[in-house]
Structure formats: C-alpha cells, structure tokens
Design a protein around this motif. Structure first.
Motif, PDB file in Angstrom:
ATOM      1  N   ARG A 158       0.828  -1.213   0.000  1.00 36.87           N
ATOM      2  CA  ARG A 158       0.000   0.000   0.000  1.00 36.87           C
ATOM      3  C   ARG A 158       0.859   1.259   0.000  1.00 36.87           C
ATOM      4  NH1 ARG A 158      -5.977  -0.554   1.525  1.00 36.87           N
ATOM      5  NH2 ARG A 158      -5.772   1.392   0.392  1.00 36.87           N
ATOM      6  N   ASP A 199      -2.065   2.149  -3.342  1.00 38.35           N
ATOM      7  CA  ASP A 199      -2.457   3.555  -3.209  1.00 38.35           C
ATOM      8  C   ASP A 199      -2.085   4.372  -4.435  1.00 38.35           C
ATOM      9  OD1 ASP A 199      -3.472   2.996  -0.718  1.00 38.35           O
ATOM     10  OD2 ASP A 199      -1.659   3.577   0.349  1.00 38.35           O
ATOM     11  N   ILE A 232      -4.004   7.605  -0.074  1.00 37.23           N
ATOM     12  CA  ILE A 232      -4.607   7.732  -1.399  1.00 37.23           C
ATOM     13  C   ILE A 232      -4.908   9.190  -1.701  1.00 37.23           C
ATOM     14  CG2 ILE A 232      -6.671   7.222  -2.757  1.00 37.23           C
ATOM     15  CD1 ILE A 232      -6.712   4.444  -1.481  1.00 37.23           C
TER      16      ILE A 232
END
Length: 444
Positions: A98, A122, A237
C-alpha cells in the motif's frame, strides 16, 4: 503456468477467479472458513497456512511454481512471503503493497527483498482517480498503444444528448468505435442499430481526441467541466491523488481534519492548498466555496465517511463526485444513491497483477464492470486468425462478444472498418466478454 497466491482477500480472490480457467492455481490463506469456501466456489487448490512459513509454501508446492503472488493486507508480510518463496524456488514473485515509500525503496534497491515486481495499491488508485477525472461522465478510463488509443466507459443519463439515439446516429467521430454496452445485468455488443438508453454504460475505444469529443457530447450542454478539484482526506490515497494532480499542472485543494497530518502534507505538496477542517462542516464548505468545485474526491479512511462526504457534496451542488471504497460490495450502493464513481483500491490492484500475468499474451489489459468484460491490446502474429484478413471476415472466426476497437500500424492509428485488412505486426485493441476470454486468447 502454476500460480501460487498467498492471501485470499478481495485481491487474491479476484486474481484467482481470473486465472483459474487457464492456469494451475493454488491459494494459501490462514482463515479456515475462507479456505473451505474457496474449495467450493473456485476451481483452485486452497490450502490453510501462513505464507511466511516455508512449511505452508512447500505444502503448496511452491518449488514447482512459475509465479508467486503475495497479496495479503500487510505490506511487510507480502515482502517476507516473496523472500521466503525465493529461498526454495525460481518463481517470479509479485508483492502487493500500500505504501509508495516501500515501492520507492524497492525500486531504488534494484529489486531487493526477493521481490521481482511490486504493485502499489495507493499509487494505482490515485492514478485511476486522475484518469477518470479528466473526462466528464466517465466511469473508467485507460490508454493503450503508448497513449495512441484510449478506452473509456461512460454512463448515459436522462439529459444526455445521445440518450435515445442509435449508435449510428451518435457516432459522428473520426476515430471511434462503440464497443459494448452494460445495461443492468446485461452486456450488449454494440451494433449500428443499438439504441443508447438512459442508465446505459457505454464503452468506446478510439483516438484520445475522438473519445474526448464524445465525452463532451455525452453530458448535457449546460454542464460546466473545469479544473476546480477538492480532495477530502489526506489518507495515503488522498495525498497521492493530490500529487498526481499537481504533476499534471493542477492546483487542487485538500481538506484534512488532523492538524499534524495537514501540516505534513502541506509541506510535501507545494501546489496544493491544504485546509484544516472537518469536511462535514457545512459552514466551512460554504465559506470556502466548495460547492463551486467541478470534482470532489472523498478519500477518507472509512467507506461510511466517504459516502457521507460525497452525498453532502452532491447536496451542495458539486458537479461530480468520486469516492474511494474499501468494501467492493458497497460499489453498487454508492452509485445507486448518486455517487458518480466508486473506486476500489483492491480491484485496481487485482487488475494490475492480472495484466502482468498476461504479459506473454497481451501488451495490456483493462477489466470492466468488476471483470464482466476486458479490453486487451496484443500484437497480431502470423499465426493469428486475424492476420491478413478483413475485419468482416476475421470476426466470423471469433466468438460472440468480441469487438475490434482500434488498430495501430507503425505508430499510426487505423480506425477499424469492415473492409480494413489486419496485418501481422499490427497492435489491435479489442473488447471481449469475459465469458469467452480464454477462447479468444487461443485464437489471436
């Protein structure tokens, strides 16, 4: 190809479901109930075990594997799994992470940790948000043949100028192919007589200019599509999305409630206006004229929060809303209540990994409508059923559910028409119903 997938969450399941028909797939997960459910729902070998332990990997016959995919929800665990797999096999390893910082560390260390390929959830999600934001009314956007060809999926609403028109009437563009239509649970291959109805999701393939022109015609003439972007939430994000917009010349605004995080991202994003506030504070939103934004992106940590912010934005009069959702089951709910686009990070990751597993057969893959159909790019070989045949003739050898959307020849775009001859070496972009995907791979 023997594929070992460690982690049977949404990403692992999506990959296994996509690969089960064409490959020998083994799935390893710690949860007994998940393993039992997979045994009956997918044509894979499911094993209960901890992928960081050599015993579990050996039980999965990892030494015979061609590919090991580590896609648990823990970045460090995925890296360890890849390293462990390398100690007992020559398999190509893929780790899902991520954090972009971990990706950058891996890239800077020339493939360290026993990881051959790393996918950053992300970053992929942020880039998907940016692609979608560039075209009004679009649900999905991707590029092929190095950017020469663009694919986009648009939703037709009641006020759209193309609603009620046939494909022939709507097709007024130099280099555009109407490929498929999703109407409820039905997938329709577009023909000249197909009528575009309100609520349809239409997939078009063509030159970037033609797709942009169609996008402008899909929305009602009163729509104002500008560059005012507001991102709610400085999650990883949200931060990466702001950075993507900055890199493309935008000056987005970002709302973050936490003081320390707001200060951190403000220092890292010189062209983003960071505002410290609660995004559900209507007085603040009115004072900062958020209602005048062309696009509001909800990237908070929590699906319920993103739904609330998106609904509030719609109530204020924001033109378009994009929400990040972690639970894929919420996607239909979000869009039903009026959220324009719901993006699931795990689905973006699964698509990227599936693209990679198809590297020998295709140049690029885009999955549509939760893998109900795909758009794929491939180079035509001399043995292909398409080689040296007109499109009208060649399509008779392909199953129903396939549309040839675009052709690139020597770096030039060729708009496919019935008498267009496909030549060996051409790069062809086609729309394919997922039900006939493996059959198409065997033919092309």
């Amino acid at each position: 190809m023997r594929v070992v997938i460690v982690g049977a969450g949404e990403v692992g399941r999506a990959i296994a479901r996509n690969l089960e028909d064409a490959h020998d797939v083994v799935v390893v997960d710690r949860d007994r109930e998940v393993v039992e459910e997979l045994t009956y729902s997918l044509d894979v070998l499911s094993i209960r075990g901890d992928g960081t332990e050599l015993r579990a990997l050996e039980q999965a016959d990892v030494e015979q594997a061609d590919l090991v995919i580590a896609c648990t929800d823990d970045d460090e665990v995925n890296v360890v799994i890849c390293g462990a797999a390398k100690t007992v096999s020559d398999a190509f390893t893929i780790a899902r992470v991520r954090r972009r910082t971990l990706l950058e560390t891996w890239e800077g260390s020339e493939g360290a940790f026993g990881v051959d390929f790393m996918v950053c959830t992300d970053l992929l999600t942020a880039r998907a948000i940016f692609r979608i934001s560039g075209l009004p009314a679009t649900q999905d956007v991707d590029t092929f043949v190095g950017g020469l060809v663009r694919m986009a999926e648009f939703e037709i609403d009641d006020d759209s100028p193309v609603a009620g028109k046939t494909v022939v009437e709507a097709d007024q563009y130099d280099s555009l192919t109407f490929a498929g239509i999703f109407r409820g649970d039905e997938m329709i291959v577009a023909t000249g007589d197909t009528v575009l109805e309100s609520g349809d999701r239409v997939v078009v393939i063509g030159s970037a200019d033609s797709v942009s022109d169609f996008a402008a015609d899909v929305v009602a003439p009163t729509s104002d599509n500008g560059d005012e972007v507001v991102i709610v939430g400085a999650s990883e994000i949200g931060f990466q999305a702001a950075r993507e917009f900055e890199e493309h010349g935008y000056r987005p605004r970002l709302i973050e409630q936490d003081h320390d995080r707001a200060r951190e991202v403000a220092e890292a994003l010189p062209d983003t206006l960071v505002m410290e506030s609660d995004a559900t504070d209507t007085e603040f939103l009115a004072r900062e004229h958020v209602d005048e934004a062309d696009l509001v992106i909800s990237a908070l940590d929590g699906d319920e929060k993103n739904l609330l912010v998106s609904l509030l934005s719609r109530r204020l009069g924001v033109d378009r809303t994009v929400a990040v959702i972690e639970n894929l089951e919420y996607a239909e709910l979000f869009e039903t209540v009026g959220i324009d686009v719901a993006i699931n990070p795990r689905e973006e990751t699964a698509e990227e990994i599936v693209r990679f597993t198809r590297a020998g057969q295709t140049e690029k893959v885009a999955m549509l409508e939760h893998d109900r159909a795909e758009v794929i790019e491939f180079e035509v070989s001399r043995d292909s059923v398409l080689a040296k045949r007109t499109i009208v003739d060649a399509t008779t050898s392909l199953p129903d559910g396939v549309v040839i959307g675009a052709i690139s020849r020597g770096g030039e775009l060729v708009t496919p028409r019935g008498e267009t001859v496909i030549k060996p070496g051409d790069h062809v972009v086609i729309f394919v119903d997922a039900a006939v995907l493996e059959e198409v791979f065997e033919l092309v």
